[in-house]
Design a protein around this motif. Structure first.
Motif, PDB file in Angstrom:
ATOM      1  N   PRO A   1     -67.695  65.782  36.692  1.00 22.30           N
ATOM      2  CA  PRO A   1     -67.022  66.272  35.707  1.00 22.30           C
ATOM      3  C   PRO A   1     -66.016  67.021  36.636  1.00 22.30           C
ATOM      4  CG  PRO A   1     -69.353  66.723  35.467  1.00 22.30           C
ATOM      5  CD  PRO A   1     -69.202  65.861  36.637  1.00 22.30           C
ATOM      6  N   GLY A   2     -64.776  67.254  35.978  1.00 25.52           N
ATOM      7  CA  GLY A   2     -63.613  67.549  36.404  1.00 25.52           C
ATOM      8  C   GLY A   2     -62.779  66.551  37.105  1.00 25.52           C
ATOM      9  N   ALA A   3     -63.244  65.449  37.302  1.00 29.91           N
ATOM     10  CA  ALA A   3     -62.682  64.246  37.860  1.00 29.91           C
ATOM     11  C   ALA A   3     -61.931  63.487  36.975  1.00 29.91           C
ATOM     12  CB  ALA A   3     -63.544  63.328  38.590  1.00 29.91           C
ATOM     13  N   PRO A   4     -60.663  62.819  37.326  1.00 29.03           N
ATOM     14  CA  PRO A   4     -60.060  61.993  36.149  1.00 29.03           C
ATOM     15  C   PRO A   4     -60.849  60.884  35.789  1.00 29.03           C
ATOM     16  CG  PRO A   4     -58.792  62.032  38.564  1.00 29.03           C
ATOM     17  CD  PRO A   4     -60.125  62.612  38.617  1.00 29.03           C
ATOM     18  N   PHE A   5     -60.806  60.900  34.311  1.00 26.59           N
ATOM     19  CA  PHE A   5     -61.350  59.739  33.586  1.00 26.59           C
ATOM     20  C   PHE A   5     -61.044  58.585  33.969  1.00 26.59           C
ATOM     21  CE2 PHE A   5     -62.426  57.468  29.487  1.00 26.59           C
ATOM     22  CZ  PHE A   5     -63.829  57.673  29.538  1.00 26.59           C
ATOM     23  N   PRO A   6     -61.775  57.362  33.923  1.00 25.73           N
ATOM     24  CA  PRO A   6     -61.215  56.292  34.547  1.00 25.73           C
ATOM     25  C   PRO A   6     -60.264  55.699  33.275  1.00 25.73           C
ATOM     26  CG  PRO A   6     -63.818  56.214  34.153  1.00 25.73           C
ATOM     27  CD  PRO A   6     -63.357  57.396  33.883  1.00 25.73           C
ATOM     28  N   SER A   7     -59.378  54.845  33.902  1.00 29.17           N
ATOM     29  CA  SER A   7     -58.512  54.346  32.844  1.00 29.17           C
ATOM     30  C   SER A   7     -59.109  52.943  32.464  1.00 29.17           C
ATOM     31  CB  SER A   7     -57.133  53.798  33.886  1.00 29.17           C
ATOM     32  OG  SER A   7     -56.109  53.232  32.860  1.00 29.17           O
ATOM     33  N   ILE A   8     -59.416  53.101  31.270  1.00 35.36           N
ATOM     34  CA  ILE A   8     -60.021  52.042  30.547  1.00 35.36           C
ATOM     35  C   ILE A   8     -59.456  51.692  29.328  1.00 35.36           C
ATOM     36  CG2 ILE A   8     -62.062  51.072  29.404  1.00 35.36           C
ATOM     37  CD1 ILE A   8     -63.712  52.549  31.559  1.00 35.36           C
ATOM     38  N   THR A   9     -58.961  50.410  28.885  1.00 30.43           N
ATOM     39  CA  THR A   9     -58.374  49.921  27.600  1.00 30.43           C
ATOM     40  C   THR A   9     -59.103  48.934  27.086  1.00 30.43           C
ATOM     41  OG1 THR A   9     -56.091  50.737  28.410  1.00 30.43           O
ATOM     42  CG2 THR A   9     -56.315  49.324  26.339  1.00 30.43           C
ATOM     43  N   VAL A  10     -59.512  48.910  25.733  1.00 29.54           N
ATOM     44  CA  VAL A  10     -60.472  47.840  25.056  1.00 29.54           C
ATOM     45  C   VAL A  10     -59.530  47.478  23.979  1.00 29.54           C
ATOM     46  CG1 VAL A  10     -62.332  48.624  26.120  1.00 29.54           C
ATOM     47  CG2 VAL A  10     -61.445  49.481  23.921  1.00 29.54           C
ATOM     48  N   PRO A  11     -59.784  46.312  23.370  1.00 32.74           N
ATOM     49  CA  PRO A  11     -59.367  45.942  21.966  1.00 32.74           C
ATOM     50  C   PRO A  11     -59.743  46.974  20.938  1.00 32.74           C
ATOM     51  CG  PRO A  11     -60.293  43.878  22.743  1.00 32.74           C
ATOM     52  CD  PRO A  11     -60.534  45.326  23.711  1.00 32.74           C
ATOM     53  N   GLN A  12     -58.999  47.249  19.800  1.00 28.45           N
ATOM     54  CA  GLN A  12     -59.276  47.969  18.727  1.00 28.45           C
ATOM     55  C   GLN A  12     -59.660  47.341  17.623  1.00 28.45           C
ATOM     56  OE1 GLN A  12     -57.147  51.700  18.430  1.00 28.45           O
ATOM     57  NE2 GLN A  12     -57.574  51.883  16.330  1.00 28.45           N
ATOM     58  N   LEU A  13     -60.611  47.646  16.760  1.00 25.04           N
ATOM     59  CA  LEU A  13     -60.792  47.028  15.823  1.00 25.04           C
ATOM     60  C   LEU A  13     -59.492  47.611  14.620  1.00 25.04           C
ATOM     61  CD1 LEU A  13     -64.519  47.769  14.670  1.00 25.04           C
ATOM     62  CD2 LEU A  13     -63.413  45.440  15.160  1.00 25.04           C
TER      63      LEU A  13
ATOM     64  N   LEU B   1     -57.148  50.351  22.330  1.00 22.86           N
ATOM     65  CA  LEU B   1     -57.542  51.791  22.125  1.00 22.86           C
ATOM     66  C   LEU B   1     -57.813  51.934  23.947  1.00 22.86           C
ATOM     67  CD1 LEU B   1     -58.681  54.035  20.737  1.00 22.86           C
ATOM     68  CD2 LEU B   1     -60.828  53.039  20.826  1.00 22.86           C
ATOM     69  N   ALA B   2     -56.924  53.093  24.313  1.00 23.57           N
ATOM     70  CA  ALA B   2     -56.926  53.703  25.554  1.00 23.57           C
ATOM     71  C   ALA B   2     -57.885  54.787  25.786  1.00 23.57           C
ATOM     72  CB  ALA B   2     -55.728  53.966  25.980  1.00 23.57           C
ATOM     73  N   LEU B   3     -59.161  54.383  26.219  1.00 25.22           N
ATOM     74  CA  LEU B   3     -60.060  55.595  26.302  1.00 25.22           C
ATOM     75  C   LEU B   3     -59.663  56.681  27.231  1.00 25.22           C
ATOM     76  CD1 LEU B   3     -63.358  53.365  26.770  1.00 25.22           C
ATOM     77  CD2 LEU B   3     -62.269  53.994  24.524  1.00 25.22           C
ATOM     78  N   GLY B   4     -59.925  57.909  26.538  1.00 26.55           N
ATOM     79  CA  GLY B   4     -59.653  59.075  27.348  1.00 26.55           C
ATOM     80  C   GLY B   4     -58.184  59.812  27.216  1.00 26.55           C
ATOM     81  N   GLN B   5     -57.445  58.993  26.354  1.00 25.69           N
ATOM     82  CA  GLN B   5     -55.939  59.217  25.946  1.00 25.69           C
ATOM     83  C   GLN B   5     -56.028  59.807  24.633  1.00 25.69           C
ATOM     84  OE1 GLN B   5     -53.288  56.317  27.277  1.00 25.69           O
ATOM     85  NE2 GLN B   5     -54.366  56.345  29.268  1.00 25.69           N
ATOM     86  N   PRO B   6     -55.835  61.096  24.537  1.00 26.76           N
ATOM     87  CA  PRO B   6     -55.843  61.603  23.075  1.00 26.76           C
ATOM     88  C   PRO B   6     -54.861  61.133  22.094  1.00 26.76           C
ATOM     89  CG  PRO B   6     -56.309  63.416  24.514  1.00 26.76           C
ATOM     90  CD  PRO B   6     -56.009  62.097  25.447  1.00 26.76           C
TER      91      PRO B   6
ATOM     92  N   GLY C   1     -63.301  50.660  19.419  1.00 20.85           N
ATOM     93  CA  GLY C   1     -63.065  49.742  20.426  1.00 20.85           C
ATOM     94  C   GLY C   1     -64.316  48.802  20.491  1.00 20.85           C
ATOM     95  N   TYR C   2     -63.892  47.747  21.165  1.00 11.89           N
ATOM     96  CA  TYR C   2     -64.805  46.567  21.303  1.00 11.89           C
ATOM     97  C   TYR C   2     -64.748  45.689  22.474  1.00 11.89           C
ATOM     98  CZ  TYR C   2     -61.559  43.211  19.169  1.00 11.89           C
ATOM     99  OH  TYR C   2     -60.272  42.571  18.977  1.00 11.89           O
ATOM    100  N   GLY C   3     -65.681  45.047  23.065  1.00 10.46           N
ATOM    101  CA  GLY C   3     -65.487  44.307  24.209  1.00 10.46           C
ATOM    102  C   GLY C   3     -65.538  45.019  25.588  1.00 10.46           C
ATOM    103  N   LEU C   4     -66.217  46.249  25.451  1.00 10.30           N
ATOM    104  CA  LEU C   4     -66.305  46.682  26.900  1.00 10.30           C
ATOM    105  C   LEU C   4     -67.099  45.790  27.808  1.00 10.30           C
ATOM    106  CD1 LEU C   4     -65.790  49.736  27.775  1.00 10.30           C
ATOM    107  CD2 LEU C   4     -68.204  50.305  27.144  1.00 10.30           C
ATOM    108  N   THR C   5     -66.449  45.657  28.991  1.00  4.92           N
ATOM    109  CA  THR C   5     -67.117  44.730  29.781  1.00  4.92           C
ATOM    110  C   THR C   5     -67.905  45.615  30.898  1.00  4.92           C
ATOM    111  OG1 THR C   5     -65.353  45.445  31.717  1.00  4.92           O
ATOM    112  CG2 THR C   5     -64.759  43.575  30.009  1.00  4.92           C
ATOM    113  N   VAL C   6     -68.910  45.002  31.577  1.00  9.40           N
ATOM    114  CA  VAL C   6     -69.954  45.282  32.658  1.00  9.40           C
ATOM    115  C   VAL C   6     -69.063  46.241  33.804  1.00  9.40           C
ATOM    116  CG1 VAL C   6     -71.563  44.712  33.929  1.00  9.40           C
ATOM    117  CG2 VAL C   6     -71.867  43.572  31.964  1.00  9.40           C
ATOM    118  N   ASP C   7     -68.032  45.746  34.039  1.00  9.51           N
ATOM    119  CA  ASP C   7     -67.561  46.440  35.083  1.00  9.51           C
ATOM    120  C   ASP C   7     -66.932  47.764  34.606  1.00  9.51           C
ATOM    121  OD1 ASP C   7     -67.782  44.674  37.262  1.00  9.51           O
ATOM    122  OD2 ASP C   7     -65.707  43.611  36.825  1.00  9.51           O
ATOM    123  N   GLN C   8     -66.341  47.905  33.246  1.00  6.38           N
ATOM    124  CA  GLN C   8     -66.012  49.185  32.614  1.00  6.38           C
ATOM    125  C   GLN C   8     -67.249  50.155  32.365  1.00  6.38           C
ATOM    126  OE1 GLN C   8     -63.931  47.083  29.179  1.00  6.38           O
ATOM    127  NE2 GLN C   8     -62.016  47.763  30.152  1.00  6.38           N
ATOM    128  N   MET C   9     -68.334  49.489  32.079  1.00  7.65           N
ATOM    129  CA  MET C   9     -69.545  50.331  31.759  1.00  7.65           C
ATOM    130  C   MET C   9     -69.756  51.032  33.072  1.00  7.65           C
ATOM    131  SD  MET C   9     -71.838  47.674  29.735  1.00  7.65           S
ATOM    132  CE  MET C   9     -70.930  46.500  28.542  1.00  7.65           C
TER     133      MET C   9
END
Length: 177
Positions: free
Chosen positions: A8-20, A25-30, A96-104
């Protein structure tokens, strides 16, 4: 591989996945003029509890939007599987879909394989909820290694209503050194 908890308080990781429906879809970017985002990671089509949770999640989109919080969901499923489950759940929020193991792993999630799910394509993420603040910092985190231990969404809305109603910006809980 060791499990690393999100801080908590740390930057959220930069993760982008394909969107239905197209695009990414850039996770953590409102989105949509909101300044916070709730990111919900669900197990996938093989999980009937996830289908029900997605339906419940849809019901809090409007109350959270009133608080300046948008809602997105993501799984490791392929596009067709994710689309099928989203249609079954009656969900219209961005998925979003296709989350990879590395992203998990970047999210600190527990990862399971075929022996922990029926009709799965490969490794999948166990549930996780993340609330990301306006500066991209992780404000709240809830992760589980099983599908039946997730926050009650009405309680989450109440807690977010309290947090967003505070006159001052307070640090994320769990950051005492």
């Amino acid at each position: 591989m060791p499990h690393t908890l999100p801080q908590p308080g740390a930057p959220f990781p930069s993760i982008t996945v394909p969107q239905l429906g197209g695009g990414t879809l850039a996770l953590g970017q409102p989105q949509g003029g909101n300044d916070w985002q709730l990111v919900v990671v669900y197990r996938g089509k093989h999980c009937p509890l996830c289908t029900r949770y997605l339906s419940e999640l849809q019901s809090i989109v409007e109350p959270l939007a009133e608080l300046g919080i948008d809602v997105v969901a993501v799984s490791a499923d392929a596009e067709d599987r994710a689309a099928h489950q989203v249609a079954e759940a009656g969900v219209t929020l961005p998925v979003g879909y296709g989350l990879t193991v590395d992203q998990m792993r970047d999210l600190g999630l527990y990862v399971s394989g075929a022996r922990h799910g029926v009709d799965v394509e490969g490794p999948f993420a166990e549930p996780g909820l993340f609330v990301v603040g306006s500066t991209g910092d992780l404000r709240m985190v809830d992760i589980s290694n099983v599908p039946f231990m997730r926050p009650q969404l009405s309680a989450l809305v109440g807690g977010l209503r309290f947090m967003r109603g505070r006159p001052e910006d307070v640090p994320a809980n769990g950051t005492f050194a």
